[in-house]
Design a protein around this motif. Structure first.
Motif, mmCIF file in Angstrom:
data_model
loop_
_atom_site.group_PDB
_atom_site.id
_atom_site.type_symbol
_atom_site.label_atom_id
_atom_site.label_comp_id
_atom_site.label_asym_id
_atom_site.label_seq_id
_atom_site.Cartn_x
_atom_site.Cartn_y
_atom_site.Cartn_z
ATOM 1 N N ASP A 47 -7.500 2.269 5.151
ATOM 2 C CA ASP A 47 -8.513 1.823 4.195
ATOM 3 C C ASP A 47 -8.082 0.524 3.518
ATOM 4 O O ASP A 47 -8.874 -0.408 3.367
ATOM 5 N N ASN A 58 -2.192 12.170 4.070
ATOM 6 C CA ASN A 58 -3.098 11.173 3.509
ATOM 7 C C ASN A 58 -2.601 9.730 3.565
ATOM 8 O O ASN A 58 -3.392 8.805 3.327
ATOM 9 N N LEU A 102 0.831 -1.207 0.000
ATOM 10 C CA LEU A 102 0.000 0.000 0.000
ATOM 11 C C LEU A 102 0.864 1.255 0.000
ATOM 12 O O LEU A 102 0.561 2.233 -0.701
ATOM 13 N N GLN A 127 -4.359 7.320 6.275
ATOM 14 C CA GLN A 127 -5.729 6.919 5.943
ATOM 15 C C GLN A 127 -5.744 5.912 4.807
ATOM 16 O O GLN A 127 -6.564 4.987 4.786
ATOM 17 N N GLN A 128 -4.824 6.088 3.876
ATOM 18 C CA GLN A 128 -4.708 5.128 2.778
ATOM 19 C C GLN A 128 -4.389 3.741 3.327
ATOM 20 O O GLN A 128 -4.941 2.734 2.873
ATOM 21 N N PHE A 133 0.985 4.068 -2.883
ATOM 22 C CA PHE A 133 0.728 5.472 -2.556
ATOM 23 C C PHE A 133 1.835 6.365 -3.097
ATOM 24 O O PHE A 133 1.572 7.401 -3.721
#
Length: 852
Positions: free
Chosen positions: A792, A785, A648, A788-789, A652
């Protein structure tokens, strides 16, 4: 017929008093029954089998109603059960084979009939099925008034791989660490066992099928079912409980195979031989060798395997079968020699048993009648006459009881070593298991804690305050390299006057040596000027580049960057461009479009260093985040949590840098599409500075050219041109142009000052835009951000977050499998410790009777 496996623990009869003598110095162990019958067998030294001579004597105890009294009793029965339990718990290894009796013999040696006689059951005989997998039989004694019962199980310790090469020791079979026991059936009627046993063996010979599929199959269905394999090393296990039988456990091994029906199954020959050999080699095993009296003893394949294994003969009990087919007369002396141990000797001597013939089998003779028939057979000549000295070795029950005594003694002498091995291995398992932690109970809290630690670390490195400035210093270093590479692309100008504008004077050939200076004066050739054009490329010195940061932490993690070739103009090229692109007919007028055209030509090479800068920044940020994530998840590096979080983070960063690359390309496109600046002061500063540099450079070059022309006209040869250049520069600075007159290329020089001045302004602006994009967008995205990525993507804020986090914190596939294996092994060995501790008192009780 009930299917669930029921563990039977019925107490044996205790109607016999026992005397057990097993001291290291004793010569025998005796079992005294209530009818005063006594059985005597040699006693082994501790830790070894009793290696008796060939005159061992075993007397037949009194039989009551065709059944044999329980010689060893309930305590010994538990010793036998212990060994079976330890085997199922996976305690048995190549380094510690558990005590057992293995039955070896050729397929024609009457081994199956011998097994039936010892156990009192009937085994399948159709198509040789009974020889295709090992059969483990354990006899337990129950209360006098209880009925016969047998539990049937399948033990899977080997897996079959159809794609594997058959060249291994066990061919396509692979040994697993811990055996798996599958309950199959419970049989309460003897006559039903043969059918159930056929079904069980059919299930064993079809690995991969659900064994329960075969439980209720009819006999016809079983016979018609295809067999996936010709042989399986997995076992069918029979636990038989009946009144008045000794405690005994043995394994019937398949007969040695010499050839197979088809060529593709030839690998099975070595497989079976290796399987039998491995059991024979086990140092704690007692070997029961079946030899047919109707065959030549010298041709026994089973005996040959035993003879090839060092020490195996001394652990072997021989059994001569089919005595009713023995040619009388000439061979009596041979049998005497065998029983005396003078021929084909084995460590524990030979017994002789007689099983039902084919006629008796066809008439379904009972086990009791079979033993009665055997007694009557040995009551005849020559067994009761010429061979009467060996009467104590004639009969199936005498063999059975002797095997029970010897197995029990071997279990006792082996228990201390088994206990030590279990303790040591359990410690090894616990040590290894400590490296495979269980998922925590509060998995969600652990995940959120690690993510919070990662977020704080990212924020600190994004802000770049000491001591978290490593990434910032590296990014600054990359920006400095980017700036330097752009500056190397500043346009150059060859300030030398084109040849056709200089006076052509025929002069002798001469040589000038030159050293290049900052204004780019060309090196004159030794050739005549009309044979080779001479150029002087004018370049201003590059502005001072930011020094590399000396700290290792600040060193960019990329190598040197390849640079595109810069644009260098000639005076005539500039003139031609201005002429073509200027629409005005008024002399001296220069169209702004022509100047912009030249400006745009100087920006063509910016894309390459820009792409490499963005790529280097991407690598630097990704490397830093990988390191920070690894530190935050140090305890969970081998879990799905770390693996998925890293993916992730990578996605990102890739997305952020992809956006940044698009932003950089748009900025470059704007620069190359239309020159524009509102920075009046900045442009004027750079224009004036570049104009002064170009005018001085052009004047110096013109003065050098005039001196060269004059010397050439006078026939002078200047060897050292560096002095001429130094003098020309000094004269221009102190005395001005010294009457050089109007420069025919003055307009072109002024235009190039505008081009270079604008280039400086545009370079500074473009550099700021690209570097600022990293600082203001990418690093800002990481701070705001990224967390939060991660949440999620990891699904840690959903309704099932707790269970999801348990999955995330579980070990990766291979490590999780190993962790579970170790946990199962630890559980098994703890249970083995418990059983060994519980059996310890029983062993002491049995052994202490030697003091009575």
């Amino acid at each position: 017929m009930a299917n669930p496996y029921i563990k039977l623990e019925r107490p044996p009869t205790e109607h016999a008093s026992r005397v057990f003598n097993d001291s290291a110095t004793s010569d025998s162990c005796s079992y005294t029954t209530s009818d005063t019958s006594t059985m005597t067998a040699p006693s082994p030294a501790p830790g070894a089998f009793d290696m008796c001579n060939n005159h061992d004597h075993v007397s037949q105890p009194t039989q009551t109603n065709g059944t044999q009294l329980d010689l060893l009793g309930r305590r010994v029965q538990k010793l036998v059960q212990l060994i079976k339990d330890l085997e199922q718990l996976g305690v048995e290894t190549r380094n510690l084979p558990l005590p057992k009796i293995v039955v070896v013999g050729d397929q024609s040696a009457g081994k199956s009939s011998l097994i039936e006689g010892i156990s009192g059951i009937k085994v399948p005989r159709s198509d040789g099925t009974c020889t295709r997998c090992p059969l483990e039989i354990t006899l337990y004694s129950s209360e006098q008034n209880t009925s016969w019962s047998c539990t049937v199980s399948l033990q899977q310790k080997f897996s079959f791989d159809t794609e594997a090469s058959p060249d291994g020791r066990y061919g396509k079979w692979r040994e697993n660490h811990t055996p798996v026991t599958i309950p199959f059936a419970i049989v309460n009627e003897k006559h039903e066992l043969e059918t159930v046993l056929s079904r069980a063996q059919c299930a064993i010979l079809n690995p991969g099928d659900d064994p329960l599929k075969y439980v209720n199959a009819s006999s016809g269905d079983v016979n018609d079912m295809p067999m996936l394999v010709e042989f399986s090393p997995n076992k069918v296990i029979l636990n038989i409980t009946a009144p008045d039988q000794p405690s005994l456990s043995f394994i019937d091994l398949p007969g040695v195979v010499r050839q197979m029906t088809t060529a593709k199954d030839k690998w099975l020959v070595n497989l079976v031989e290796n399987f039998v050999t491995d059991h024979i080699k086990q140092g704690n095993s007692l070997i029961l060798l079946a030899r047919s009296m109707e065959s030549d003893f010298a041709n026994s394949s089973g005996a040959a395997l035993i003879d090839q294994c060092e020490g195996a003969l001394t652990r072997t009990v021989g059994c001569l079968t089919k005595p009713d087919r023995w040619p009388l007369g000439s061979r009596t002396q041979l049998i005497k020699n065998v029983l005396h141990g003078e021929a084909f000797a084995v460590g524990h001597g030979y017994f002789v048993t007689k099983q039902p013939n084919q006629l008796e089998l066809n008439n379904n003779i009972s086990a009791e009648d079979a033993r009665q028939s055997e007694n009557e057979f040995f009551a005849q000549a020559p067994w009761s006459t010429e061979l009467q000295d060996f009467q104590d070795r004639f009969g199936t029950f005498k063999l059975r009881d002797t095997l029970s005594v010897k197995l029990t003694k071997q279990i006792l002498v082996t228990l201390p070593k088994i206990t030590r091995t279990v303790d040591a291995h359990l410690q090894e398992v616990e040590t290894e298991l400590s490296g495979y932690p269980d998922p925590p109970e509060n998995a969600l809290g652990k995940v959120l804690e690690a993510l919070s630690t990662f977020r704080v670390a990212v924020e600190k490195h994004a802000q770049g305050a000491y001591p978290y400035n490593e990434m910032h210093n590296s990014l600054k270093g990359l920006a400095n390299i980017f700036q330097s590479n752009l500056q190397k692309l500043r346009p150059g100008l060859i300030v030398a006057t084109p040849e056709q504008f200089r006076q052509a004077i025929e002069t002798p050939t001469f040589s000038l040596l030159s050293d290049d200076d900052a204004v780019g004066t060309p090196c004159p050739s030794i050739e005549p000027r009309f044979q080779k054009k001479r150029r002087a490329e004018f370049e201003t010195p590059t502005t001072s580049t930011a020094k590399k940061i000396k700290s290792d932490n600040a060193t960019p993690r990329t190598g040197s960057i390849s640079i595109a070739k810069k644009k260098t103009f000639r005076l005539l090229e500039v003139r031609d461009t201005l002429s073509k692109l200027t629409a005005s007919s008024v002399p001296g007028e220069v169209d702004p479009l022509a100047v912009d055209h030249l400006r745009k030509q100087t920006l063509v090479g910016w894309e390459q260093p820009m792409l490499e800068f963005v790529d280097s920044v991407h690598q630097e940020i990704q490397t830093t985040l990988d390191q920070l994530l690894e530190e935050a998840c140090a305890q969970w590096l081998n879990t799905a949590f770390f693996t998925e979080a890293r993916k992730l983070v990578k996605a990102f960063v890739a997305n952020a840098m992809r956006n940044q690359l698009q932003y950089a390309k748009r900025a470059l496109d704007l620069e190359q599409r239309k020159p524009l600046t509102l920075n009046t002061e900045g442009f004027k500063y750079h224009h004036d500075k570049e104009l002064q540099i170009l005018l001085e450079g052009r004047a110096t070059q013109r003065l050098i050219e005039r001196t060269e022309d004059a010397d050439r006209a006078a026939g002078k040869i200047m060897v050292d041109q560096s002095e001429r250049k130094k003098k020309a520069k000094a004269d221009i600075k102190t005395k001005g142009e010294l009457g050089l007159g109007d420069d025919p290329f003055a307009e072109e020089v002024k235009v190039m000052a505008k081009v270079r001045g604008y280039h400086n302004v545009a370079l500074s602006r473009f550099l700021d835009v690209i570097v600022q994009g990293v600082q203001a967008e990418v690093l800002h995205e990481l701070e705001t951000n990224l967390l939060q990525q991660l949440k999620d993507g990891l699904e840690v804020e959903t309704r099932d977050a707790q269970e999801r986090c348990k999955e995330l914190l579980a070990e990766n596939c291979e490590r999780e499998i190993r962790r579970k294996e170790l946990q199962a092994e630890k559980t098994n060995f703890i249970e083995a410790q418990r059983k060994l501790a519980a059996i310890g008192q029983i062993g002491e009780d049995v052994g202490s009777q030697s003091d009575n």
